[in-house]
Write an enzyme that holds these catalytic residues in place. Structure first.
Site, PDB file in Angstrom:
ATOM      1  N   HIS A 194       0.854  -1.188   0.000  1.00 17.00           N
ATOM      2  CA  HIS A 194       0.000   0.000   0.000  1.00 17.00           C
ATOM      3  C   HIS A 194       0.887   1.234   0.000  1.00 17.00           C
ATOM      4  CE1 HIS A 194      -3.092   2.856   1.214  1.00 17.00           C
ATOM      5  NE2 HIS A 194      -3.942   1.963   0.747  1.00 17.00           N
ATOM      6  N   ASP A 251      -7.969  -5.321   0.138  1.00 12.72           N
ATOM      7  CA  ASP A 251      -8.485  -6.181  -0.925  1.00 12.72           C
ATOM      8  C   ASP A 251      -8.122  -7.651  -0.746  1.00 12.72           C
ATOM      9  OD1 ASP A 251      -9.709  -4.163  -2.536  1.00 12.72           O
ATOM     10  OD2 ASP A 251      -7.711  -3.439  -2.978  1.00 12.72           O
TER      11      ASP A 251
END
Ligand code: CMC
Length: 434
Positions: free
Chosen positions: A309, A369
């Site tokens: 991320h 996710d």
């Protein structure tokens, strides 16, 4: 004028430039370079906005090192465990949690606007049946700008708030109808006796010919998915909405741009990509280490989807919530044994990656996710609808940021500059002379 400044020394000219240092209530300080170009003719260079704050915002705070996410100061874990999506929407839009009366009024406003104009139905039939539902969403939400344009005053706060309500209310209907169209089943109208998540499940799965009861566990799982995806400060899609909105465009068009930006596999499209990757691992018969090595190989484009991320350099708090939820609902899945295999692979993959020097040194952890796709599969949501679910949840974040931006007197049209690398001046040559 800020209390603190930074001094920039131009070593080419010896010129010293004083720049203000800005202090948010939490998070890193920033050097204010707004006037730098006018004062000095020098630009700043930051592709991908690695070190750039693009706005002030009161909505969401995240600390990537600590793995912390708060909406208006409330930790995501507490909202996901005890709160509802309607409360979260109210909070993101208004800054405070609603009392019982405010919540009832807000939910009533949302319920009142769940229907779509009948003519919107015709847009669906313009799409091929096999169109990706995200393509349909981009088109249908963009088309709504034609239905709400003439009377919209984006400079009026009340008008903007009403637009936010319209968008949040209509998104489940738009999303569910994308699925129904692709499957050739009749559109189900919203049932306004139902809550937000229940209503979406009803429009997705009910048939006009049969009784359908929403499973409360599935409705709660969807609430958690919606809450955890509701906002995430200045990510690519939110920044897209702000950028499009900064030209004072119709908000439905700006949100449609945000949906398009979300679709990519580096952003919201990763939830679909994760499940495809887990299935590929399952079907390949190869050990997990083969895929981990492939992700580390710089000559190969493959990445571990659902890992890494831009901001989190720690476990994404949303991934923790969703990993737990996975375990809670997987037995309810009609294909539980098949989905359990995917969950086992995901858990094992996480274990292998988190022990691997490559992932440790780059601080690559599971993101939101990584587990959300398995939850959605367990709920019976098909893979190509995963990013649509993300878009539905994120709509409140997008409109909250758009609303905030339009009311901020520091907002200017977003217009980055460039470092030109092309040819320098040359004279035009007639075609037969070339
Ligand atoms: N697998 C393998 N290597 C990775 C991965 C990954 N998933 N993610 C990052 N890296 C490596 C990358 O190759 C780079 O290595 P090096 O320093 O040797 O060049 C380093 O880690 C830093 O990566 P980056 O691409 O510079 O980081 P970024 O902040 O630009 O990208 C990201 C962030 C999310 C796009 C990226 O981690 C990624 O592609 N992850 C997989 C896709 C994914 O799961 N996306 C969902 C993001 S979270 C939800 C959302 O925002 O919608």
């Amino acid at each position: 004028m800020s209390k603190y400044t930074a001094t920039l020394i131009d070593n080419e000219t010896g010129e010293k430039i004083e720049l203000d240092i800005l202090h948010p209530t939490q998070g890193p300080r920033a050097i204010d370079v707004t006037r730098l170009y006018r004062q000095t003719g020098i630009l700043t260079y930051d592709p991908g906005f690695m070190s750039t704050a693009s706005c002030w915002s009161d909505i969401t705070y995240l600390d990537g090192e600590e793995g912390l996410l708060e909406y208006r100061g409330y930790p995501i874990q507490e909202l996901a465990e005890q709160g509802s999506y309607m409360e979260t929407c109210y909070l993101l839009l208004n800054g405070e949690l609603p009392n019982a009366e405010q919540l009832e009024e807000f939910s009533g406003q949302i319920v009142h606007h769940t229907m779509l104009h009948e003519q919107i139905k015709r847009f669906y039939s313009g799409f091929r049946r096999d169109a990706h539902p995200m393509a349909t969403m981009v088109g249908v939400v963009g088309a709504l700008s034609a239905f709400y344009h003439e009377y919209m005053d984006i400079h009026d706060e009340k008008n903007r708030y009403e637009t936010a309500i319209l968008l949040i209310a209509k998104m489940p209907t738009i999303a569910a109808w994308s699925y129904r169209y692709a499957n050739g089943v009749p559109f189900m109208y919203p049932d306004n006796k139902l809550g937000y998540a229940e209503n979406f499940l009803h429009m997705m799965f009910a048939l006009p010919s049969e009784e359908y009861t929403v499973d409360p566990l599935m409705a709660r799982a969807l609430e958690v998915i919606l809450i955890t995806h509701a906002d995430h400060e200045q990510n690519a899609s939110t920044s897209t909405v702000r950028l499009a909105g900064s030209s004072e465009v119709n908000p439905f068009a700006a949100i449609s741009a945000g949906i398009a930006s979300l679709w990519g596999p580096a952003h919201g499209g990763a939830n679909e990509a994760v499940v495809r990757m887990l299935m590929e691992i399952r079907d390949s018969g190869k050990p997990l280490e083969y895929f981990v090595d492939k992700a580390k190989d710089k000559s190969n484009k493959f990445r571990l989807m659902g890992f890494g991320h831009r901001v989190y350099k720690n476990y994404d708090p949303r991934a923790k919530i969703l990993r737990e939820l996975c375990h809670k609902i997987i037995d309810k899945s009609p294909l539980a044994s098949e989905h359990k295999v995917l969950l086992d692979i995901a858990m094992e993959l996480e274990g292998v990656a988190l022990e691997d020097e490559y992932f440790i040194s780059r601080k690559l952890y599971p993101n939101v996710d990584f587990y959300s796709g398995i939850i959605l599969l367990s709920m019976g949501i098909p893979m190509n609808m995963f990013t649509v679910m993300f878009a539905m949840a994120r709509t409140v974040g997008w409109v909250a940021h758009w609303h905030e931006m339009m009311g901020d007197d520091k907002t200017r049209i977003a217009r980055p500059r460039q470092l030109y690398t092309g040819k320098t001046h040359r004279d035009y040559v007639l075609v037969d002379m070339r």
